[in-house]
Scaffold this motif. Structure first.
Motif, PDB file in Angstrom:
ATOM      1  N   LEU A  91      13.414  56.193  16.118  1.00  0.00           N
ATOM      2  CA  LEU A  91      14.495  55.309  16.538  1.00  0.00           C
ATOM      3  C   LEU A  91      15.838  55.845  16.069  1.00  0.00           C
ATOM      4  N   LYS A  92      16.853  55.618  16.898  1.00  0.00           N
ATOM      5  CA  LYS A  92      18.202  56.082  16.590  1.00  0.00           C
ATOM      6  C   LYS A  92      19.174  54.913  16.618  1.00  0.00           C
ATOM      7  N   VAL A  93      20.315  55.122  16.010  1.00  0.00           N
ATOM      8  CA  VAL A  93      21.389  54.125  16.045  1.00  0.00           C
ATOM      9  C   VAL A  93      22.613  54.784  16.654  1.00  0.00           C
ATOM     10  N   ARG A  94      23.204  54.118  17.628  1.00  0.00           N
ATOM     11  CA  ARG A  94      24.445  54.617  18.213  1.00  0.00           C
ATOM     12  C   ARG A  94      25.440  53.470  18.314  1.00  0.00           C
ATOM     13  N   GLU A  95      26.696  53.806  18.419  1.00  0.00           N
ATOM     14  CA  GLU A  95      27.745  52.794  18.506  1.00  0.00           C
ATOM     15  C   GLU A  95      28.076  52.502  19.964  1.00  0.00           C
ATOM     16  N   VAL A  96      28.171  51.227  20.277  1.00  0.00           N
ATOM     17  CA  VAL A  96      28.508  50.791  21.628  1.00  0.00           C
ATOM     18  C   VAL A  96      29.754  49.922  21.546  1.00  0.00           C
ATOM     19  N   ALA A  97      30.746  50.228  22.365  1.00  0.00           N
ATOM     20  CA  ALA A  97      31.988  49.457  22.343  1.00  0.00           C
ATOM     21  C   ALA A  97      31.701  47.979  22.568  1.00  0.00           C
TER      22      ALA A  97
END
Length: 380
Positions: free
Chosen positions: A114-120
């Motif tokens: 699993l990964k974490v990314r930033e979403v506006a």
């Protein structure tokens, strides 16, 4: 009188009668057209009084237009469906319901790391190893974990298998777990919440499932919804998203108090311009599956659990919109609903506070309404 004379007289008489009938028919057709034009022009017209707006009776086909929503949950998806629970009314469809298209295999495969990314506007969002956005369902349970999305629901929201899943950077390994589904398979959980993908996300990084039905949300790294402060995507990003949050004065302007005493008013929104809100400051929406003329309803049955018909208003208590755009229509159940420029308008249960616009562009079918009675622009 000769036979020939009688024949000619009969033909003449029949011809005259035919002309009379044709003339009457043309008159009826013309009269119907005029009546239709008058009704079209007047479906949202102002009263001569200052009371509630006149109600228009919809055509009898409303039930047929909305029948798919009664059985499938209808919240603005391509198959006349929206969101709900697998076992609830409208469950099984109503999720943006259609089989997984492109990328369908990836949406049912192992999660991997699993990964974490930033979403506006959404902050930190969890994805699988290939970048597909992961979701949680508010109607599931965590103590103990239990999925309430089965059957048709699971076709739209495929369960993420627990096999091979592991925590990547930004995710605590101790938060990962699994739960047995009704079909005997094991589904990944994060902080107790069963984890899903969304069949209508067509490419990695899509977040089309956010806010569907007011119950489906992008999954945050802590298991909570990734929505940051209830703001919709594009309303200002969290730290690290590469966008600057709006100044405090702009946020205040966006949530400015509704005109005192107004039951309907136009309020400025930083993203959409001037949009219509009710007396409590809640955003009003229209649905592309409805019809303004002839007036029909596309939101019926379980759809109404998520999209609530707005009540008619007193035209003496409106601000920022022309009186002639405001009207009302009688729904199949006999209740009356507010119309703007002949379109029935609704409140979205996913909006949590005045000024929220989380229902805007939901499934590309639901839109906030401008002070001119039109659909608000789509941003982003």
């Amino acid at each position: 009188m000769s036979a020939g004379t009688k024949t000619r007289n009969t033909k003449t008489r029949n011809g005259t009668e035919g002309e009379i009938v044709n003339t009457r028919r043309r008159g009826i057709i013309a009269g119907s057209a005029v009546a239709a034009l008058l009704l079209t022009a007047g479906c949202g017209a102002a009263d001569t009084s200052s009371g509630k707006s006149d109600a228009v009776q919809p055509v009898s086909g409303s039930k047929q237009l909305g029948s798919a929503y009664d059985s499938n949950g209808g919240y603005g998806a391509e198959l006349e469906a929206g969101a709900g629970a697998g076992a609830d009314a409208g469950a099984g469809a109503g999720y943006g319901n259609e089989p997984a298209g492109a990328g369908g295999a990836a949406k049912t495969g192992p999660a991997g790391e699993l990964k974490v990314r930033e979403v506006a506007g959404l902050g930190s969002a969890v994805t699988d190893s290939e970048g597909w956005t992961l979701y949680r369902f508010d109607k599931d349970a965590t103590k103990p974990p239990k999925s309430n999305c089965d059957g048709d629901c699971a076709k739209v929201w495929p369960a993420v298998a627990a096999d091979d899943a592991k925590a990547g950077a930004g995710i605590e390994a101790g938060l990962l777990g699994s739960v047995a589904r009704s079909d005997g398979t094991r589904q990944l959980t994060l902080a107790g919440w069963p984890v899903y993908r969304y069949a209508k996300d067509t490419k990695t990084g899509d977040t089309l499932g956010e806010g569907v039905g007011g119950t489906w949300h992008v999954l945050g790294a802590d298991g909570k919804p990734a929505v940051a402060g209830g703001k919709p995507a594009g309303a200002g990003a969290e730290a690290g998203a590469g966008e600057q949050a709006p100044p405090a004065e702009e946020a205040k302007e966006e949530e400015k108090a509704v005109d005192k005493g107004a039951e309907l008013s136009a309020q400025p929104n930083r993203e959409l311009g001037n949009i219509l809100v009710d007396g409590q400051g809640r955003t009003l929406y229209r649905f592309d599956k409805d019809s303004a003329w002839p007036m029909k309803f596309g939101c019926l049955g379980a759809c109404l659990d998520t999209w609530k018909p707005a009540e008619p208003v007193d035209k003496a208590k409106i601000a920022g919109i022309a009186n002639e755009l405001v009207g009302s229509v009688k729904r199949p159940d006999g209740s009356e609903q507010l119309t703007i420029d002949c379109w029935p308008v609704y409140l979205f249960t996913g909006d949590k506070k005045p000024g929220d616009i989380t229902g805007h562009n939901n499934k590309g079918l639901w839109f906030a309404v401008t002070d001119k009675g039109k659909k608000a622009k789509v941003t982003g």
